[in-house]
Enzyme design. Structure first.
Site, PDB file in Angstrom:
ATOM      1  N   ASN A  10       0.870  -1.172   0.000  1.00 48.60           N
ATOM      2  CA  ASN A  10       0.000   0.000   0.000  1.00 48.60           C
ATOM      3  C   ASN A  10       0.910   1.226   0.000  1.00 48.60           C
ATOM      4  OD1 ASN A  10      -1.769   2.059   0.595  1.00 48.60           O
ATOM      5  ND2 ASN A  10      -2.362   1.285   2.616  1.00 48.60           N
ATOM      6  N   LYS A  12       0.113   4.290  -0.186  1.00 49.08           N
ATOM      7  CA  LYS A  12      -0.495   5.457   0.467  1.00 49.08           C
ATOM      8  C   LYS A  12      -0.268   6.724  -0.374  1.00 49.08           C
ATOM      9  CE  LYS A  12      -0.144   3.049   4.823  1.00 49.08           C
ATOM     10  NZ  LYS A  12      -0.030   3.085   6.270  1.00 49.08           N
ATOM     11  N   HIS A  96      -9.471   0.873   4.966  1.00 49.06           N
ATOM     12  CA  HIS A  96      -8.195   1.004   5.680  1.00 49.06           C
ATOM     13  C   HIS A  96      -8.400   1.895   6.905  1.00 49.06           C
ATOM     14  CE1 HIS A  96      -4.097   2.190   6.614  1.00 49.06           C
ATOM     15  NE2 HIS A  96      -3.707   1.113   5.959  1.00 49.06           N
ATOM     16  N   GLU A  98      -6.777   4.234   8.110  1.00 47.60           N
ATOM     17  CA  GLU A  98      -6.557   5.671   7.886  1.00 47.60           C
ATOM     18  C   GLU A  98      -7.783   6.304   7.248  1.00 47.60           C
ATOM     19  OE1 GLU A  98      -2.827   5.213   5.831  1.00 47.60           O
ATOM     20  OE2 GLU A  98      -1.924   4.578   7.718  1.00 47.60           O
ATOM     21  N   GLU A 168      -5.257  -5.523  10.527  1.00 48.92           N
ATOM     22  CA  GLU A 168      -4.226  -4.518  10.792  1.00 48.92           C
ATOM     23  C   GLU A 168      -4.516  -3.827  12.121  1.00 48.92           C
ATOM     24  OE1 GLU A 168      -2.262  -3.139   6.886  1.00 48.92           O
ATOM     25  OE2 GLU A 168      -4.089  -1.985   7.149  1.00 48.92           O
ATOM     26  N   GLY A 174       2.517   1.703  10.956  1.00 46.39           N
ATOM     27  CA  GLY A 174       3.453   2.813  10.838  1.00 46.39           C
ATOM     28  C   GLY A 174       4.155   3.181  12.132  1.00 46.39           C
ATOM     29  N   SER A 214       3.511  -2.617  10.303  1.00 45.22           N
ATOM     30  CA  SER A 214       4.974  -2.656  10.480  1.00 45.22           C
ATOM     31  C   SER A 214       5.607  -3.975  10.038  1.00 45.22           C
ATOM     32  CB  SER A 214       5.348  -2.330  11.928  1.00 45.22           C
ATOM     33  OG  SER A 214       4.894  -1.029  12.273  1.00 45.22           O
TER      34      SER A 214
HETATM   35  P1  PGA Z   1       2.906  -0.081   7.719  1.00 50.60           P
HETATM   36  O1  PGA Z   1       1.427   0.153   7.109  1.00 50.60           O
HETATM   37  O2  PGA Z   1       3.441  -1.326   7.074  1.00 50.60           O
HETATM   38  O3  PGA Z   1       3.659   1.149   7.328  1.00 50.60           O
HETATM   39  O4  PGA Z   1       2.739  -0.242   9.188  1.00 50.60           O
HETATM   40  C1  PGA Z   1       0.563  -0.928   6.932  1.00 50.60           C
HETATM   41  C2  PGA Z   1      -0.725  -0.428   6.330  1.00 50.60           C
HETATM   42  O5  PGA Z   1      -1.165   0.675   6.641  1.00 50.60           O
HETATM   43  O6  PGA Z   1      -1.337  -1.136   5.519  1.00 50.60           O
END
Ligand code: PGA
Length: 252
Positions: A10, A12, A96, A98, A168, A174, A214
């Site tokens: 992803n 982003k 997601h 976010e 997740e 992140g 992560s």
């Molecule tokens: P990350 O993000 O690997 O940077 O923790 C995962 C995600 O948001 O899908």
């Protein structure tokens, strides 16, 4: 049941068009000989058409990070499932954390998006996960239960044959914090039996459940080795093709 693992990147809101094309080209070269793992990258909407040309006919498939559930109309700033499919997209990341957190997405709007994706033949990746405080309050399973049952409300096993779930935990996205092997195993087992209870044992058997939060080359092998983990949704570490390939090659 033999489920082909999916390693999904992803991207982003990162990478301009030329940067996305460059990264996609690098990845295509690096994964030319990969077998038994499906690979997906989800660039920004703007870069999708350009990246689509790069990955066409390669081991890399294309995903979108979101979509809008209406087919077309006066919905300024939105993109429909059909437009994405037309641009070469195969997977759509939906719900997601976010998007839930910053853009007000709810289980209801997410469910409409899942339906819109399925209607045009896009494979939906439904993202679910608990926050740190929900975990502390021991609400993890009830939160996941609601996200899955409301996010897939009104859909049957047949329609969901291409569904992918991505667990997740929000506190691991992140942050550099990864859920422990025991925590991931427990949740993935729970989700698999939830799919069986809500839908059918067939659907539960065939649905890939990804872990996200992560994931990096250093922890990919341990995470991907957990029973009921069928791949990863990777944010930060997917931006660099050299890092991402080491996640994809977690088994070697
Ligand atoms: P990350 O993000 O690997 O940077 O923790 C995962 C995600 O948001 O899908």
């Amino acid at each position: 049941m033999n489920r082909t693992p999916l390693i999904a990147g992803n991207w982003k809101m990162y990478k301009t068009g030329p940067e996305a094309v460059e990264s996609a080209k690098e990845l295509v070269l690096l994964c030319a000989d990969i077998q038994d793992v499906e690979i997906m990258i989800a660039p920004t909407f703007l870069a999708i058409s350009q990246v689509s040309k790069v990955v066409k006919g390669t081991r890399v498939t294309l995903g979108a990070q979101n979509l809008y559930f209406e087919k077309e109309g006066a919905f300024t700033g939105e993109i429909s499932a059909e437009m994405l499919r037309d641009a070469g997209v195969e997977y759509a990341i939906i719900g997601h954390s976010e998007r839930r957190q910053f853009f007000g997405e709810t289980d209801t709007s997410i469910c409409r998006k899942i339906k819109a994706a399925i209607e045009v033949g896009l494979k939906p990746i439904l993202c679910i996960g608990e926050s740190e405080s929900q975990r502390d309050e021991e609400k993890t399973f009830s939160v996941l239960d609601k996200q899955v049952s409301d996010g897939l409300k009104g859909l049957g096993s047949d329609e969901l044959s291409q569904l992918v779930l991505a667990y997740e935990p929000i506190w691991a996205i992140g942050t550099g914090k990864t859920a422990g092997v025991g925590q991931v195993r427990q949740v993935h087992q729970y989700l698999r039996s939830l799919l069986e209870n809500l839908f059918s044992s067939n659907l539960s058997d065939q649905t890939r459940i990804l872990y996200g939060g992560s994931v990096k080359p250093e922890n990919a092998k341990a995470l991907m080795g957990i029973e009921d983990v069928d791949g990863a949704l990777v944010g930060g570490a997917s931006l660099d093709a050299n890092k991402f390939i080491n996640i994809i090659k977690y088994n070697s």
